[in-house]
Design an enzyme around this catalytic site. Structure first.
Site: not given
Length: 226
Positions: A99, A157, A187-189
């Site tokens: 993301m 995450i 910001g991430s996953r």
């Protein structure tokens, strides 16, 4: 389109701070008209960028018990068989959705079912595409026993910019496919782990939408036609 609840407090205080600074510049730095104008424009742009980050668009949710739906907006960056050590301790197929800061950062349940496991892990803030971010970064792990039978693990995450993960589920909760289970700020996953015989419906590089894009189909005795 509406503003997500996780952003309302941040947006309110950011707007107050920017307004206060601009008013002070106009009062005590009136001679530097050009600088004040540039700073005002930067303030508006910065606020609009923050505003779009916390947007919460309406979604027509796609649901079916044996389909795995994208848990977030973003791009598929990983599809591979890996050893999952935290809960299953065996080989699972991992699908990762990255993301970017311009994506919607709501995270959604990929399947319906009962939450069998939940853990929050404090950690580092490596960039979200770093191979060790799945085990070293701040993260949550959720395992849902799907209505189709197989258990599905999904993990929020944090990325290099993220400093807070929010979740709305606990062990024992009944969750519905497509509904929000959390939010990751800046910001991430999201990683999803499914049985290795699961049929993939996406490829690396595909862009997906949370709650709408089918990313996989679980193997069941009576599969749906998709």
């Amino acid at each position: 389109m509406k503003i997500h609840k996780e952003g309302r407090r941040i947006l309110f205080f950011t707007a107050l701070a920017l307004l206060a600074v601009n008013l002070l510049l106009q009062r005590y730095n009136a001679r530097a008209e050009g600088f004040n104008t540039v700073f005002a424009v930067i303030s508006v742009v910065a606020f609009l960028l923050l505003l779009q980050f916390f947007r919460s668009p309406f979604r027509n949710l796609l649901t079916h018990e044996d389909l795995v739906i994208a848990p977030a907006d973003g791009k598929v960056v990983v599809i591979e068989d890996v050893h999952e050590p935290e809960y299953f301790d065996d080989v699972r197929k991992q699908i990762s959705v990255f993301m970017s800061p311009i994506n919607v950062h709501i995270t959604r349940n990929p399947v319906s079912g009962i939450v069998k496991y939940f853990r929050y892990h404090p950690g580092k803030y490596l960039v979200a595409w770093h191979p060790k971010s799945s085990t070293k970064n701040e993260r949550t792990t959720v395992v849902v026993e799907s209505e189709a039978g197989p258990q599905v693990l999904f993990r929020q995450i944090a990325g290099a910019m993220a400093r807070r993960i929010v979740w709305y589920v606990n062990e024992g909760d009944e969750v519905s496919q497509g509904e929000e289970f959390g939010f990751i700020k800046f910001g991430s996953r999201v990683d999803i782990f499914v049985p290795v015989d699961t049929e993939m419906k996406v490829q690396i590089g595909d862009k997906v939408k949370g709650g709408q894009t089918v990313i996989a189909q679980l193997k069941t005795t009576n599969p749906s036609i998709f």
